[in-house]
Design a protein around this motif. Structure first.
Motif, PDB file in Angstrom:
ATOM      1  N   HIS A 822      11.827   6.956 -16.304  1.00 51.40           N
ATOM      2  CA  HIS A 822      11.466   7.181 -17.704  1.00 51.40           C
ATOM      3  C   HIS A 822      11.146   8.655 -17.929  1.00 51.40           C
ATOM      4  N   MET A 823      10.456   9.246 -16.968  1.00 48.85           N
ATOM      5  CA  MET A 823      10.168  10.681 -17.052  1.00 48.85           C
ATOM      6  C   MET A 823      11.466  11.481 -17.000  1.00 48.85           C
ATOM      7  N   ALA A 824      12.397  11.060 -16.121  1.00 51.47           N
ATOM      8  CA  ALA A 824      13.688  11.745 -16.008  1.00 51.47           C
ATOM      9  C   ALA A 824      14.457  11.667 -17.328  1.00 51.47           C
ATOM     10  N   HIS A 825      14.441  10.468 -17.963  1.00 48.07           N
ATOM     11  CA  HIS A 825      15.150  10.306 -19.243  1.00 48.07           C
ATOM     12  C   HIS A 825      14.595  11.266 -20.300  1.00 48.07           C
ATOM     13  N   HIS A 826      13.245  11.387 -20.370  1.00 47.97           N
ATOM     14  CA  HIS A 826      12.643  12.280 -21.362  1.00 47.97           C
ATOM     15  C   HIS A 826      13.034  13.737 -21.091  1.00 47.97           C
ATOM     16  N   LEU A 827      13.032  14.110 -19.813  1.00 46.05           N
ATOM     17  CA  LEU A 827      13.411  15.477 -19.456  1.00 46.05           C
ATOM     18  C   LEU A 827      14.881  15.742 -19.779  1.00 46.05           C
ATOM     19  N   ARG A 828      15.755  14.781 -19.448  1.00 46.81           N
ATOM     20  CA  ARG A 828      17.182  14.961 -19.754  1.00 46.81           C
ATOM     21  C   ARG A 828      17.407  15.071 -21.260  1.00 46.81           C
ATOM     22  N   ALA A 829      16.692  14.215 -22.018  1.00 53.39           N
ATOM     23  CA  ALA A 829      16.860  14.259 -23.473  1.00 53.39           C
ATOM     24  C   ALA A 829      16.386  15.601 -24.034  1.00 53.39           C
ATOM     25  N   LEU A 830      15.252  16.104 -23.503  1.00 52.30           N
ATOM     26  CA  LEU A 830      14.746  17.398 -23.959  1.00 52.30           C
ATOM     27  C   LEU A 830      15.722  18.512 -23.596  1.00 52.30           C
ATOM     28  N   GLY A 831      16.274  18.445 -22.369  1.00 49.28           N
ATOM     29  CA  GLY A 831      17.247  19.459 -21.958  1.00 49.28           C
ATOM     30  C   GLY A 831      18.478  19.440 -22.851  1.00 49.28           C
ATOM     31  N   LYS A 832      18.912  18.243 -23.222  1.00 55.30           N
ATOM     32  CA  LYS A 832      20.089  18.135 -24.093  1.00 55.30           C
ATOM     33  C   LYS A 832      19.818  18.759 -25.464  1.00 55.30           C
ATOM     34  N   LYS A 833      18.599  18.524 -25.996  1.00 51.45           N
ATOM     35  CA  LYS A 833      18.258  19.117 -27.307  1.00 51.45           C
ATOM     36  C   LYS A 833      18.205  20.639 -27.211  1.00 51.45           C
ATOM     37  N   ILE A 834      17.663  21.119 -26.094  1.00 48.75           N
ATOM     38  CA  ILE A 834      17.617  22.581 -25.913  1.00 48.75           C
ATOM     39  C   ILE A 834      19.033  23.138 -25.883  1.00 48.75           C
ATOM     40  N   ASP A 835      19.948  22.451 -25.142  1.00 47.00           N
ATOM     41  CA  ASP A 835      21.336  22.906 -25.078  1.00 47.00           C
ATOM     42  C   ASP A 835      21.980  22.889 -26.456  1.00 47.00           C
ATOM     43  N   GLU A 836      21.684  21.878 -27.261  1.00 52.08           N
ATOM     44  CA  GLU A 836      22.268  21.793 -28.603  1.00 52.08           C
ATOM     45  C   GLU A 836      21.767  22.934 -29.474  1.00 52.08           C
ATOM     46  N   VAL A 837      20.447  23.206 -29.345  1.00 51.04           N
ATOM     47  CA  VAL A 837      19.887  24.307 -30.161  1.00 51.04           C
ATOM     48  C   VAL A 837      20.529  25.634 -29.767  1.00 51.04           C
ATOM     49  N   ILE A 838      20.690  25.839 -28.451  1.00 49.63           N
ATOM     50  CA  ILE A 838      21.300  27.089 -27.974  1.00 49.63           C
ATOM     51  C   ILE A 838      22.746  27.186 -28.453  1.00 49.63           C
ATOM     52  N   ALA A 839      23.472  26.026 -28.384  1.00 50.82           N
ATOM     53  CA  ALA A 839      24.871  26.034 -28.823  1.00 50.82           C
ATOM     54  C   ALA A 839      24.981  26.359 -30.311  1.00 50.82           C
ATOM     55  N   ARG A 840      24.092  25.769 -31.121  1.00 48.73           N
ATOM     56  CA  ARG A 840      24.145  26.040 -32.563  1.00 48.73           C
ATOM     57  C   ARG A 840      23.821  27.508 -32.844  1.00 48.73           C
ATOM     58  N   LYS A 841      22.872  28.023 -32.036  1.00 49.78           N
ATOM     59  CA  LYS A 841      22.491  29.422 -32.249  1.00 49.78           C
ATOM     60  C   LYS A 841      23.668  30.357 -31.928  1.00 49.78           C
ATOM     61  N   LYS A 842      24.428  30.029 -30.854  1.00 48.60           N
ATOM     62  CA  LYS A 842      25.590  30.843 -30.510  1.00 48.60           C
ATOM     63  C   LYS A 842      26.626  30.803 -31.610  1.00 48.60           C
ATOM     64  N   VAL A 843      26.871  29.601 -32.150  1.00 50.73           N
ATOM     65  CA  VAL A 843      27.840  29.462 -33.246  1.00 50.73           C
ATOM     66  C   VAL A 843      27.386  30.270 -34.458  1.00 50.73           C
ATOM     67  N   SER A 844      26.051  30.180 -34.736  1.00 51.85           N
ATOM     68  CA  SER A 844      25.512  30.905 -35.900  1.00 51.85           C
ATOM     69  C   SER A 844      25.658  32.422 -35.703  1.00 51.85           C
ATOM     70  N   ASP A 845      25.381  32.890 -34.450  1.00 50.89           N
ATOM     71  CA  ASP A 845      25.476  34.330 -34.180  1.00 50.89           C
ATOM     72  C   ASP A 845      26.918  34.820 -34.309  1.00 50.89           C
ATOM     73  N   GLN A 846      27.874  33.994 -33.860  1.00 48.93           N
ATOM     74  CA  GLN A 846      29.282  34.372 -33.933  1.00 48.93           C
ATOM     75  C   GLN A 846      29.764  34.413 -35.378  1.00 48.93           C
ATOM     76  N   ALA A 847      29.220  33.501 -36.190  1.00 43.45           N
ATOM     77  CA  ALA A 847      29.610  33.482 -37.596  1.00 43.45           C
ATOM     78  C   ALA A 847      29.045  34.727 -38.287  1.00 43.45           C
TER      79      ALA A 847
END
Length: 847
Positions: A822-847
């Motif tokens: 359960h702890m692993a699932h929460h960490l993986r989910a948090l990591g995925k959200k961080i990756d999504e935020v970083i990806a959106r930020k890269k797209v925004s910077d490129q635009a």
């Protein structure tokens, strides 16, 4: 006789054992008879019980009734009340298993009788009125008369008598009370079986005796082991035969009179054309038990007299009133129960008669025993010795099965008791004796052949050497003539001794070679070096001074020979731990590099404790060896050699996480999340298999050069904890221990989750969540003080990550993560959200 023993020892042994058991079957031994009775009990427990009607009910004078009605003996008015209550219910028969052999003492009755006698002397009118009133009062106080009236009114109560066993039977029928004669049975004379006899009888007082429907004796027959398996159906009193209490109740319930019963002491009691009860030579019936304690319905005496039991329960039934309370009647030990009341035993005996469930011990049983002993004797003396070992063993097993099976079948299905203990033990002892003699003869011939055959000794020596049994190998190889080929074989044996660090034994082999060829491959020089190495060893600490590897006890051979542990060649030292040294090893069979972790239990434990710890170590290693997960180090093997226990495991090319807990070396937060999630997944895998790590900390987690996370030391933590407890020294500071681990409670996977939470806090902040100036202060912090907010040390930590840390570090483990996944699932989910935020930020910077 001596000639027979020398030429045919098996025949002599078989005949001797047979003779001994023939004698034992005559004289009988209580211990062996008790073994037979144990087998009797097993068979009794497997008899099929017919589905009979519930004809027998017990009114139990139990501890509860004694507590509520007062101590024993009770006023007879209580028994009267019970008889009257049962009579109203309409039972078929009542058995009252209490002997009232004396009138009830009453000082009031005595005083009334004295006063009444004085008044009769006066013979006045007023005296007559007073006399009538006193007579009425006397009748109210006379409980014996009331009980006699109740017995007479019921008309179906059977009372017990007791007979004292005598050595000689008195001849006195004419002197015997006619009422007793009327209760006795006619029996045919039989010299072979008479049973117990008595000249003294304890009867109920005359009013009770005359009011009863019948009487029967309640004498019990105990076997040599103290159990009760029999009921003496007929007991000789002078020249009369008194029926037993169960027999009397059973016959009256079937309306069978004494004149209809035909008894032959020691043989049978015939009740009717279709009911013949077999007897033992002591005129006893072997009781067939319907079941264990509680098989028959029992109702408390107190509940019966207070009308708490419906009367339909007793209507048309045989009702037994019998005590079971402590201090009144001791419980009986029977084949089916260790604490059976006398009432239940009586009920089983009555049930056996009514349902014709009899066990018969035939008169020819003893002769059959002699026949079996003679047959087995001939078999063990003349047949088994001539058979091959396998065929002899199969024959023995077949005979054991036949003997036990037939005895079991005859008893369970046919009710026939055949005693087989003596022939059974004879068969076992005879077979063991014959097999042992054959083995000794074979081994003797084998040793003779080995002494004559050098090639055989050489092959055996090489075989022992290949299996690591070096002492046995040297013993065989010394019997072979020493030529050039044998010198090479012995030289290799000495090298094996060196690898096992048995320097004195290696020197002995070199010395043996030197005695045949002093110049062979420098054996004299190698011998000198080994003697010097062994003399510099401090045996108490298993420590070597000097040598090529400094102070390492394993590598300091001084001869250049590469040491081994089990099949693993030791290459070099990798590091030292709390309980031993870690080496780089090589498995030569498959050319695989391994890490060898060693443990020295002798350093911290007494010899007995060290052996226990070593066994515990192998159990833990076996459990850890079952784990197969990408994030858990793989255990290949475990073993011990001399003073060392070792574990061979996967060699990891990397470093532990201790380095990344310092503020200047902290990993990126995103990488920490992935690392801890990997650890949690590995822990959950182990927890699901019942294995708890107990020592999760950065030093026990490796990160390989490939980036893979590996948890190490599974199964080791429990051993380390035991060592610390034994020595009284805490090795290291318990920063990562859970509250329950500190308090000494039984731990589970949630303890590892707490440790992982501590580790996550440290890897994000470079600080430990709990600190103290002393171990006691630290333990107080862990158990009682909430962890600080990690963002004070590292403001960049995300709030959801703080929530994960807080849940992992809950003091109450029921509020903590219940599973590491359960702890692993929460960490993986948090990591995925961080990756999504970083990806959106890269797209925004490129635009």
């Amino acid at each position: 006789m001596k000639g027979i023993f020398k030429k045919q020892p098996a025949i002599f042994l078989g005949l001797m054992i047979t003779a001994v058991f023939l004698v034992l079957n005559i004289v009988r031994i209580d211990f062996l008879d008790a073994l037979e009775l144990k087998f009797y009990d097993i068979r009794m427990g497997h008899r099929e019980v017919p589905a009979g009607s519930e004809d027998i009910v017990i009114v139990d004078i139990d501890d509860s009734s004694i507590d509520k009605l007062g101590g024993w003996p009770w006023p007879r008015a209580l028994i009267t009340r019970c008889i009257e209550t049962l009579h109203q219910a309409g039972p078929r028969l009542i058995g009252l298993n209490v002997i009232y052999s004396e009138p009830q003492e009453s000082s009031g009755l005595k005083q009334l009788d004295l006063l009444m006698a004085l008044i009769r002397q006066e013979q006045s009118r007023s005296g007559e009125r007073i006399l009538r009133a006193m007579t009425t009062a006397r009748n109210e106080l006379d409980n014996d008369s009331k009980l006699a009236d109740a017995l007479r009114t019921a008309g179906n109560v059977v009372l017990p008598v007791f007979l004292k066993e005598s050595a000689v039977v008195a001849d006195g029928r004419k002197e015997t009370d006619p009422d007793i004669i009327a209760q006795s049975l006619d029996a045919a004379e039989n010299e072979t079986g008479q049973g117990a006899h008595s000249n003294e009888i304890t009867l109920p007082i005359p009013p009770f005796f005359k009011a009863a429907r019948g009487v029967g004796h309640v004498n019990l027959a105990y076997d040599v082991d103290g159990k009760v398996r029999r009921d003496a159906l007929i007991y000789r009193y002078r020249d009369l035969y008194i029926p037993s209490f169960p027999l009397k109740i059973a016959t009256l319930s079937m309306d069978i009179s004494n004149s209809q019963i035909q008894a032959v002491p020691g043989e049978t009691v015939r009740l009717s054309p279709d009911i013949t009860i077999p007897l033992t030579q002591a005129s006893e019936m072997l009781v067939s038990f319907r079941g264990a304690e509680g098989t028959f319905k029992r109702y408390s005496f107190f509940d019966v007299i207070n009308n708490k039991i419906p009367s339909d329960i007793f209507r048309g039934k045989i009702v037994l009133i019998s005590p079971s309370a402590a201090g009144i009647m001791n419980p009986l030990t029977t084949p089916v129960s260790g604490r059976m009341s006398t009432g239940e035993f009586t009920a089983n005996a009555i049930w056996s008669i009514l349902n014709k469930q009899f066990v018969r011990q035939p008169s020819w049983d003893r002769m059959a025993g002699f026949g079996m002993i003679a047959f087995i004797g001939l078999l063990t003396a003349f047949v088994l010795p001539r058979m091959r070992a396998v065929l002899s063993g199969l024959t023995f097993i077949g005979l054991v099965g036949l003997l036990l099976g037939s005895a079991f079948y005859l008893f369970v299905s046919e009710g026939l008791w055949m005693q087989i203990t003596y022939p059974f033990l004879q068969l076992i002892l005879g077979y063991i004796g014959v097999a042992s003699l054959n083995f000794l003869v074979t081994e003797s011939d084998k040793e003779k052949v080995e002494g004559e055959s050098a090639e055989t000794n050489r092959m055996l020596g090489l075989s022992f050497q290949s299996q690591g049994m070096l002492d046995m190998a040297f013993d065989k190889l010394r019997k072979v003539p020493v030529d050039d080929e044998m010198k090479a074989v012995l030289y290799n044996l000495a090298l094996d001794y060196e690898r096992k660090r048995q320097f004195n034994k290696a020197a002995s082999v070199y010395e043996y070679i030197e005695g045949h060829d002093p110049e062979y491959r420098g054996v004299a020089e190698r011998k000198s070096k080994l003697i010097q190495a062994s003399e510099t060893m401090v045996f108490g600490d298993n420590f070597l001074t000097g040598g090529t590897a400094g102070n390492d006890p394993l590598l300091s051979t001084g001869t250049g020979t590469r040491p081994t542990l089990g099949r693993y060649e030791i290459q070099k030292q990798l590091g030292k731990g709390a309980m031993g040294v870690v080496y780089l090893g090589m498995d030569p069979r498959i050319n695989r590099t391994t890490a060898i972790k060693t443990f020295r239990f002798a350093d911290d434990f007494e010899p007995e404790e060290a052996e226990k710890m070593k066994q515990k170590f192998f159990r833990e290693a076996e459990s850890a060896g079952t784990l197969s997960h990408p994030n858990i180090v793989t255990i290949y093997d475990a073993g011990d050699e001399q003073d060392l226990a070792y574990i061979a495991m996967e060699f990891l090319d990397g470093e532990d996480l201790q380095k990344y807990t310092k503020k200047k070396n902290l990993m990126p937060m995103r990488k920490v999340i992935d690392c801890v999630a990997d650890i949690a997944e590995g822990l959950d895998y182990a927890h699901e298999r019942g294995i708890v790590h107990r020592d999760i900390k950065p030093a026990n987690v490796m990160i390989l050069k490939s980036g893979v996370i590996k948890i190490t030391d599974f199964g080791i933590a429990r051993i380390t904890a035991s060592s610390q407890t034994q020595t009284g020294v805490v090795k290291g500071t318990p920063h990562y221990m859970s509250p329950e681990q500190i308090s000494g409670k039984k731990v589970d996977g949630r303890s590892d989750i707490f440790s992982l939470g501590t580790m996550l806090f440290q890897m994000l902040t470079g600080e430990l969540p709990f600190r103290g100036d002393s171990p006691a202060a630290l333990m107080h912090q862990i158990m009682n003080v909430r962890q600080p907010d990690p963002r004070k040390a590292n403001p960049r930590i995300l709030k959801p990550l703080v929530a994960i840390i807080d849940k992992a570090l809950e003091k109450d483990r029921s509020r903590r993560y219940q599973r590491a996944i359960h702890m692993a699932h929460h960490l993986r989910a948090l990591g995925k959200k961080i990756d999504e935020v970083i990806a959106r930020k890269k797209v925004s910077d490129q635009a």
